[in-house]
Scaffold this active site. Structure first.
Site, PDB file in Angstrom:
ATOM      1  CB  SER A  68      52.140 -44.339   1.320  1.00  0.00           C
ATOM      2  OG  SER A  68      53.185 -43.585   0.735  1.00  0.00           O
ATOM      3  CE  LYS A  72      51.155 -33.673   2.852  1.00  0.00           C
ATOM      4  NZ  LYS A  72      50.871 -33.351   1.448  1.00  0.00           N
ATOM      5  CG  ASN A  90      56.152 -32.752   1.144  1.00  0.00           C
ATOM      6  OD1 ASN A  90      57.136 -32.038   1.332  1.00  0.00           O
ATOM      7  ND2 ASN A  90      55.852 -33.257  -0.033  1.00  0.00           N
ATOM      8  CG  ASP A 135      52.878 -31.720  -1.386  1.00  0.00           C
ATOM      9  OD1 ASP A 135      53.302 -32.826  -1.772  1.00  0.00           O
ATOM     10  OD2 ASP A 135      52.354 -31.540  -0.268  1.00  0.00           O
ATOM     11  N   GLY A 158      39.494 -24.981  -4.633  1.00  0.00           N
ATOM     12  CA  GLY A 158      39.797 -25.456  -3.295  1.00  0.00           C
ATOM     13  C   GLY A 158      40.640 -24.456  -2.534  1.00  0.00           C
ATOM     14  N   GLY A 206      44.330 -27.436   2.676  1.00  0.00           N
ATOM     15  CA  GLY A 206      45.774 -27.642   2.759  1.00  0.00           C
ATOM     16  C   GLY A 206      46.411 -27.931   1.408  1.00  0.00           C
ATOM     17  NE  ARG A 261      32.038 -27.197   0.998  1.00  0.00           N
ATOM     18  CZ  ARG A 261      32.069 -28.398   1.554  1.00  0.00           C
ATOM     19  NH1 ARG A 261      31.145 -29.295   1.248  1.00  0.00           N
ATOM     20  NH2 ARG A 261      33.032 -28.728   2.393  1.00  0.00           N
ATOM     21  CB  THR A 262      34.122 -22.318   2.763  1.00  0.00           C
ATOM     22  OG1 THR A 262      33.476 -23.572   2.987  1.00  0.00           O
ATOM     23  CG2 THR A 262      33.934 -21.397   3.958  1.00  0.00           C
ATOM     24  CE  LYS A 319      38.739 -23.848   4.357  1.00  0.00           C
ATOM     25  NZ  LYS A 319      38.122 -25.211   4.512  1.00  0.00           N
TER      26      LYS A 319
HETATM   27  P1  ATR Z   1      43.109 -30.933   1.854  1.00  0.00           P
HETATM   28  O1  ATR Z   1      44.277 -30.980   2.779  1.00  0.00           O
HETATM   29  O2  ATR Z   1      42.910 -32.164   1.015  1.00  0.00           O
HETATM   30  O3  ATR Z   1      43.078 -29.684   1.044  1.00  0.00           O
HETATM   31  P2  ATR Z   1      41.043 -29.777   3.447  1.00  0.00           P
HETATM   32  O4  ATR Z   1      41.982 -28.807   4.050  1.00  0.00           O
HETATM   33  O5  ATR Z   1      39.996 -30.408   4.319  1.00  0.00           O
HETATM   34  O6  ATR Z   1      41.820 -30.979   2.802  1.00  0.00           O
HETATM   35  O7  ATR Z   1      40.331 -29.063   2.189  1.00  0.00           O
HETATM   36  C1  ATR Z   1      39.426 -29.736   1.398  1.00  0.00           C
HETATM   37  C2  ATR Z   1      39.011 -28.837   0.238  1.00  0.00           C
HETATM   38  O8  ATR Z   1      38.030 -29.521  -0.540  1.00  0.00           O
HETATM   39  C3  ATR Z   1      38.375 -27.539   0.664  1.00  0.00           C
HETATM   40  O9  ATR Z   1      38.580 -26.556  -0.325  1.00  0.00           O
HETATM   41  C4  ATR Z   1      36.897 -27.934   0.724  1.00  0.00           C
HETATM   42  O10 ATR Z   1      35.994 -26.864   0.612  1.00  0.00           O
HETATM   43  P3  ATR Z   1      35.535 -26.036   1.938  1.00  0.00           P
HETATM   44  O11 ATR Z   1      36.676 -25.121   2.255  1.00  0.00           O
HETATM   45  O12 ATR Z   1      34.312 -25.353   1.515  1.00  0.00           O
HETATM   46  O13 ATR Z   1      35.318 -27.085   3.009  1.00  0.00           O
HETATM   47  C5  ATR Z   1      36.799 -28.809  -0.495  1.00  0.00           C
HETATM   48  N1  ATR Z   1      35.690 -29.760  -0.375  1.00  0.00           N
HETATM   49  C6  ATR Z   1      35.656 -30.884   0.351  1.00  0.00           C
HETATM   50  N2  ATR Z   1      34.456 -31.517   0.211  1.00  0.00           N
HETATM   51  C7  ATR Z   1      33.722 -30.749  -0.642  1.00  0.00           C
HETATM   52  C8  ATR Z   1      32.420 -30.862  -1.200  1.00  0.00           C
HETATM   53  N3  ATR Z   1      31.629 -31.898  -0.893  1.00  0.00           N
HETATM   54  N4  ATR Z   1      32.001 -29.893  -2.046  1.00  0.00           N
HETATM   55  C9  ATR Z   1      32.801 -28.850  -2.360  1.00  0.00           C
HETATM   56  N5  ATR Z   1      34.055 -28.679  -1.855  1.00  0.00           N
HETATM   57  C10 ATR Z   1      34.502 -29.621  -1.014  1.00  0.00           C
END
Ligand code: ATR
Length: 272
Positions: free
Chosen positions: A15, A66, A87, A102, A127, A130, A152-153, A156
């Site tokens: 950090s 968090k 945070n 943030d 994305g 979080g 990707r998903t 969400k």
């Molecule tokens: P953070 O707190 O960093 O946001 P998280 O809650 O695990 O961590 O979210 C990670 C994000 O990165 C999500 O949007 C995730 O997509 P999914 O919701 O589909 O999991 C995305 N992510 C992580 N790895 C990925 C990958 N290899 N390809 C595409 N998206 C990815």
């Protein structure tokens, strides 16, 4: 008496917050000490309570705590409430006030440091984890012309858009639905780069004059930012400015003073 603060995480050794807050303290003449606290994965609350009992004034909270911090807070700001993440904890008498700086950090970096006004712009947020959730309310409050969440998903992204659309214009789209749409600002809030994965963005996604922003900083941001430049992004930046700005906002929450961020960002860039 020296005021004590800390950043709590696991891991936390990487950090930069102690360095940033030490610079703020020098700049403002504040008598404070800011350290790192490595909390056990199941021991966040105890770690914070011990620090508080020893006279701590507040803590910053980083991954993976968090949500634990959100739960520990006895009072939460609206931006923390909607982010479902805290945070910044401020020990205020009997209360533990929870905040999330943030999103404000991201907005200040984009608007003040980059001189890029978000109002009226088309924004694509990549994305739905979080990191994305933490910045959505402040982004919507800037009143972009469009705010699209792609992930990707898809479910969400859809859930986030359904929740946050009550504050303003915010929708979810599949990557495949983006078609030929162009955006002025594309923010990468995914951790996909860590796995060496790029989002499936088409050529033309970056409008003339557009800004590509990766919320990660340093080396980890390069994969996405190089890709964005190849696709035609006019400007690109990593999240180092956001890191310093969220720290400045936490400093303000604790001490009611706004330190200057530009010299601290410059210092960290020099050292990188
Ligand atoms: P953070 O707190 O960093 O946001 P998280 O809650 O695990 O961590 O979210 C990670 C994000 O990165 C999500 O949007 C995730 O997509 P999914 O919701 O589909 O999991 C995305 N992510 C992580 N790895 C990925 C990958 N290899 N390809 C595409 N998206 C990815």
């Amino acid at each position: 008496m020296t005021d004590r603060y800390a950043v709590v995480g696991n891991p936390v050794a990487h950090s930069l917050s102690p360095q940033i807050h030490a610079a703020f303290a020098r700049q403002t003449g504040a008598d404070l000490e800011y350290t790192r606290l490595l909390a056990p994965l199941n021991g966040f609350a105890d770690c914070v309570k011990t620090f508080r009992a020893k006279g701590g004034r507040g803590v910053n909270v980083t991954l993976p705590f968090k949500l634990d911090a959100w739960q520990l807070a006895t009072r939460r700001s609206e931006r923390a409430e909607q982010a479902q993440a805290v945070n910044t904890l401020h020990f205020d008498g009997a209360q533990i006030a929870g905040d999330n700086t943030d999103g404000a950090g991201l907005i200040r970096d984009i608007e003040m440091n980059r001189g890029f006004a978000i109002a009226g712009k088309r924004v694509l947020l990549l994305g739905a984890g979080g990191a994305a959730r933490g910045v959505l309310l402040p982004l919507i409050e800037r009143q972009p012309a469009a705010l699209i969440i792609a992930n990707r998903t898809f479910d969400k992204a859809h859930e986030l858009a359904a929740h946050f659309s009550r504050w303003g214009n915010c929708t979810a789209q599949q990557y495949t639905e983006l078609g030929a749409a162009a955006f002025d600002l594309v923010i990468n809030a995914t951790s996909a780069s860590v796995a060496g994965v790029l989002p499936p963005l088409h050529a033309g996604v970056f409008a003339p004059g557009s800004l590509a922003y990766d919320m990660m900083y340093g080396e980890k941001a390069n994969l996405f930012l190089n890709f964005a430049r190849d696709l035609g992004a006019a400007q690109s930046t990593d999240g180092l400015g956001m890191l310093v700005e969220q720290a400045a906002e936490s400093f303000f929450v604790w001490r009611g003073l706004r330190p200057q961020t530009a010299p601290v960002i410059a210092l960290l860039r020099e050292q990188a």
